[in-house]
Design a protein around this motif. Sequence first.
Motif, PDB file in Angstrom:
ATOM      1  N   UNK A  89       0.822  -1.219   0.000  1.00 61.18           N
ATOM      2  CA  UNK A  89       0.000   0.000   0.000  1.00 61.18           C
ATOM      3  C   UNK A  89       0.851   1.262   0.000  1.00 61.18           C
ATOM      4  N   UNK A  90       1.840   1.297   0.868  1.00 63.12           N
ATOM      5  CA  UNK A  90       2.672   2.498   0.974  1.00 63.12           C
ATOM      6  C   UNK A  90       3.497   2.697  -0.288  1.00 63.12           C
ATOM      7  N   UNK A  91       4.109   1.635  -0.795  1.00 64.76           N
ATOM      8  CA  UNK A  91       4.927   1.780  -2.000  1.00 64.76           C
ATOM      9  C   UNK A  91       4.070   2.139  -3.211  1.00 64.76           C
ATOM     10  N   UNK A  92       2.871   1.587  -3.277  1.00 65.96           N
ATOM     11  CA  UNK A  92       1.967   1.907  -4.379  1.00 65.96           C
ATOM     12  C   UNK A  92       1.534   3.371  -4.325  1.00 65.96           C
ATOM     13  N   UNK A  95       3.955   5.569  -5.815  1.00 67.27           N
ATOM     14  CA  UNK A  95       4.191   5.356  -7.239  1.00 67.27           C
ATOM     15  C   UNK A  95       5.310   4.384  -7.558  1.00 67.27           C
ATOM     16  N   UNK A  96       5.803   3.667  -6.553  1.00 69.38           N
ATOM     17  CA  UNK A  96       6.899   2.713  -6.758  1.00 69.38           C
ATOM     18  C   UNK A  96       6.539   1.388  -6.085  1.00 69.38           C
ATOM     19  N   UNK A  97       5.497   0.746  -6.587  1.00 64.19           N
ATOM     20  CA  UNK A  97       5.001  -0.482  -5.975  1.00 64.19           C
ATOM     21  C   UNK A  97       6.103  -1.547  -5.926  1.00 64.19           C
ATOM     22  N   UNK A  98       6.310  -2.094  -4.741  1.00 66.41           N
ATOM     23  CA  UNK A  98       7.308  -3.146  -4.543  1.00 66.41           C
ATOM     24  C   UNK A  98       6.622  -4.471  -4.875  1.00 66.41           C
ATOM     25  N   UNK A  99       6.787  -4.914  -6.106  1.00 60.80           N
ATOM     26  CA  UNK A  99       6.020  -6.045  -6.629  1.00 60.80           C
ATOM     27  C   UNK A  99       6.337  -7.379  -5.955  1.00 60.80           C
TER      28      UNK A  99
END
Length: 126
Positions: A89-92, A95-99
Amino acid sequence: MIITIKVFAALYGMLAVIFGAFGAHALKKIFTDDQLKNFETGVKYQMYHAIVLLVLGFNFNFTTTQEIVMGYAFIIGIFLFSFSIYGLCISSAKGKKIKFLGPITPLGGLGLVLGWALLLLNFLKL
């Protein structure tokens, strides 16, 4: 092991309150509705299972392998499930989602299911 269970119960419970407040106030401004809903799911599951750990800590001796595995399944399951959701949630939102965190969430869920299954097996033995 009983002390470990109780310490994690208190730690996870405390962090669930902190993360819940953080999500409701600070993150509400930067999260989409879906991100906030997902974050809240992580907090709810963390708190529910912190309470489970607390109950287990007062009702089991953790002397058998099954009980020990059950305790660790809940401890690790909570961490993998809830904390991967927080990270996603935080990374998304930034704008840099930790996939790589995506596949970790269901592994945490499996840990929680394993903990519940071992608890059920323990009750069936009684």
